[in-house]
Scaffold this active site. Structure first.
Site, PDB file in Angstrom:
ATOM      1  N   THR A   1      15.304  12.561  12.500  1.00  0.00           N
ATOM      2  CA  THR A   1      14.092  11.783  12.179  1.00  0.00           C
ATOM      3  C   THR A   1      14.423  10.299  12.321  1.00  0.00           C
ATOM      4  O   THR A   1      15.604   9.933  12.386  1.00  0.00           O
ATOM      5  CB  THR A   1      13.643  12.015  10.715  1.00  0.00           C
ATOM      6  OG1 THR A   1      14.622  11.406   9.853  1.00  0.00           O
ATOM      7  CG2 THR A   1      13.495  13.493  10.366  1.00  0.00           C
TER       8      THR A   1
ATOM      9  N   LYS B   1      19.176  11.421  -5.151  1.00  0.00           N
ATOM     10  CA  LYS B   1      18.797  12.788  -4.782  1.00  0.00           C
ATOM     11  C   LYS B   1      19.235  13.791  -5.856  1.00  0.00           C
ATOM     12  O   LYS B   1      18.549  14.786  -6.102  1.00  0.00           O
ATOM     13  CB  LYS B   1      19.371  13.147  -3.414  1.00  0.00           C
ATOM     14  CG  LYS B   1      18.732  12.342  -2.265  1.00  0.00           C
ATOM     15  CD  LYS B   1      17.236  12.572  -2.177  1.00  0.00           C
ATOM     16  CE  LYS B   1      16.612  11.855  -0.972  1.00  0.00           C
ATOM     17  NZ  LYS B   1      15.173  12.125  -0.833  1.00  0.00           N
TER      18      LYS B   1
ATOM     19  N   ASP C   1       1.157   7.255   2.943  1.00  0.00           N
ATOM     20  CA  ASP C   1       2.328   6.585   3.533  1.00  0.00           C
ATOM     21  C   ASP C   1       2.058   5.081   3.495  1.00  0.00           C
ATOM     22  O   ASP C   1       0.931   4.647   3.242  1.00  0.00           O
ATOM     23  CB  ASP C   1       2.534   7.073   4.981  1.00  0.00           C
ATOM     24  CG  ASP C   1       3.976   6.950   5.454  1.00  0.00           C
ATOM     25  OD1 ASP C   1       4.637   7.989   5.653  1.00  0.00           O
ATOM     26  OD2 ASP C   1       4.444   5.792   5.641  1.00  0.00           O
TER      27      ASP C   1
ATOM     28  N   ASP D   1       1.765   3.587  -1.526  1.00  0.00           N
ATOM     29  CA  ASP D   1       3.170   3.243  -1.764  1.00  0.00           C
ATOM     30  C   ASP D   1       3.613   4.026  -3.003  1.00  0.00           C
ATOM     31  O   ASP D   1       3.041   3.836  -4.090  1.00  0.00           O
ATOM     32  CB  ASP D   1       3.257   1.724  -1.998  1.00  0.00           C
ATOM     33  CG  ASP D   1       4.681   1.250  -2.257  1.00  0.00           C
ATOM     34  OD1 ASP D   1       5.537   2.084  -2.651  1.00  0.00           O
ATOM     35  OD2 ASP D   1       4.933   0.049  -2.091  1.00  0.00           O
ATOM     36  N   VAL D   2       4.603   4.884  -2.857  1.00  0.00           N
ATOM     37  CA  VAL D   2       4.978   5.770  -3.970  1.00  0.00           C
ATOM     38  C   VAL D   2       5.593   5.039  -5.162  1.00  0.00           C
ATOM     39  O   VAL D   2       5.772   5.630  -6.219  1.00  0.00           O
ATOM     40  CB  VAL D   2       5.924   6.915  -3.520  1.00  0.00           C
ATOM     41  CG1 VAL D   2       5.240   7.843  -2.552  1.00  0.00           C
ATOM     42  CG2 VAL D   2       7.235   6.367  -2.972  1.00  0.00           C
TER      43      VAL D   2
ATOM     44  N   TYR E   1      22.010   6.740  -2.600  1.00  0.00           N
ATOM     45  CA  TYR E   1      21.239   7.872  -2.043  1.00  0.00           C
ATOM     46  C   TYR E   1      21.630   9.176  -2.747  1.00  0.00           C
ATOM     47  O   TYR E   1      20.764   9.949  -3.165  1.00  0.00           O
ATOM     48  CB  TYR E   1      21.497   7.959  -0.538  1.00  0.00           C
ATOM     49  CG  TYR E   1      20.590   8.935   0.197  1.00  0.00           C
ATOM     50  CD1 TYR E   1      19.273   8.604   0.487  1.00  0.00           C
ATOM     51  CD2 TYR E   1      21.065  10.183   0.602  1.00  0.00           C
ATOM     52  CE1 TYR E   1      18.446   9.492   1.161  1.00  0.00           C
ATOM     53  CE2 TYR E   1      20.246  11.074   1.280  1.00  0.00           C
ATOM     54  CZ  TYR E   1      18.937  10.719   1.561  1.00  0.00           C
ATOM     55  OH  TYR E   1      18.119  11.602   2.227  1.00  0.00           O
TER      56      TYR E   1
END
Ligand code: NAI
Length: 267
Positions: free
Chosen positions: A189, A158, A38, A61-62, A154
């Site tokens: 969340t 996705k 993360d 960091d992805v 978004y």
């Protein structure tokens, strides 16, 4: 009694909060060791403190390929293998297409799409090297299949994760690696705090779900556990809808409820 994924080793991106954290907790409860990646250092420390010897953490960091390579290598170094990859790191943003700025578009795509691709790439490489197969689980969204006004980047991102999951499943099946995605509806969340904490929006989501409620990280963890386990050993390339039945209806019209849509909801 042994757990459902006893002795397995998982890498979880975005595992310091929300859905990823719920999955880390459930995996450890079912006998796995987890390596959490993360960008939130304080939250990472809290996870390793809570899960004690069963979890290790790494700042990752992805969007950075080196970070993901190192994250997967840490699983092999610390626990001797990598069996499961959960790719949960993600952010959101609101904008109508006519107002969409390129910087926000690129930033969301870099995390939500390129980040998933790089995660799958390095998890699969570690699994192929070990020769034991594996299970990779991408956290997509109901918005992979259901459009929402004001959420173009978004939704598009996705949908890309859904298709990437299918392609990766085709390519990795011969190595015994299964690749599936989960498409959650609204989950409580930090990422979705605006939606969960604005009463008329929350009410619209609840009304839109035949089961009459939104979801929790633990709801998602149950399905992730199934996909990680041998119970799902003939399942790959799938997108599992997990939304209390919301996909059977229409998506709440957020712009109408809010009056206008503008601003990021990144977590
Ligand atoms: P969250 O904000 O609670 O957790 C996301 C985690 O990802 C955070 O710990 C954050 O620090 C981390 N992260 C952000 N950018 C990162 C990066 N570049 N590299 C590594 N880590 C990074 O959010 P939540 O809700 O748990 O989201 C997890 C996934 O679930 C996301 O992909 C999200 O799109 C997806 N999702 C969430 C839904 C919801 O209603 N909360 C519904 C459907 C899908």
């Amino acid at each position: 009694m042994s757990g459902r994924i006893e002795g397995r080793v998982a890498v979880i991106t975005g595992g310091a909060s929300g859905i990823g954290l719920g999955i880390a907790r459930r995996f450890v409860a079912e006998g796995a060791s987890v390596v959490v990646g993360d960008i939130n250092e304080a939250a990472l420390k809290a996870v390793t403190d809570e899960l004690e010897g069963a979890a290790s953490a790494r700042l990752a960091d992805v969007t950075r390929e080196d970070d993901l390579e190192a994250l997967c290598a840490q699983a092999v170094t610390a626990y001797g293998r990598l069996d499961i990859g959960v790719n949960a790191a993600g952010i959101g943003a609101f904008s109508n297409v006519v107002d969409q700025d390129v910087e926000t578009w690129d930033a969301v795509m870099a995390i939500n799409v390129r980040g998933v691709m790089l995660s799958v790439k390095h998890e699969a490489r570690a699994m192929i090297a070990a020769g034991n197969g594996g299970s990779i689980i991408n956290i997509a969204s109901l918005n992979a299949i259901q459009p929402a006004e004001g959420m173009g980047v978004y939704c598009a991102g996705k949908a890309a994760v859904d298709m990437l999951t299918k392609v990766a499943a085709m390519e990795l099946g011969p190595h015994g690696i299964r690749v599936n995605a989960i498409a959650p509806g609204l989950v409580d969340t930090p990422l979705a705090a605006l939606l969960n904490q604005t009463p008329p929006i929350k009410a619209a989501f609840v009304e839109n779900a035949p089961l009459g409620r939104t979801g929790s990280p633990d709801d998602v963890a149950g399905v992730a556990l199934f996909l990680a386990s041998d119970d799902a050993s003939w399942m790959t390339g799938d997108l599992v809808r997990l939304d209390g039945g919301a996909h059977t209806k229409r998506y709440p019209e957020l712009a109408k409820i809010l009056g206008a849509i503008d601003g990021a909801i990144d977590g």
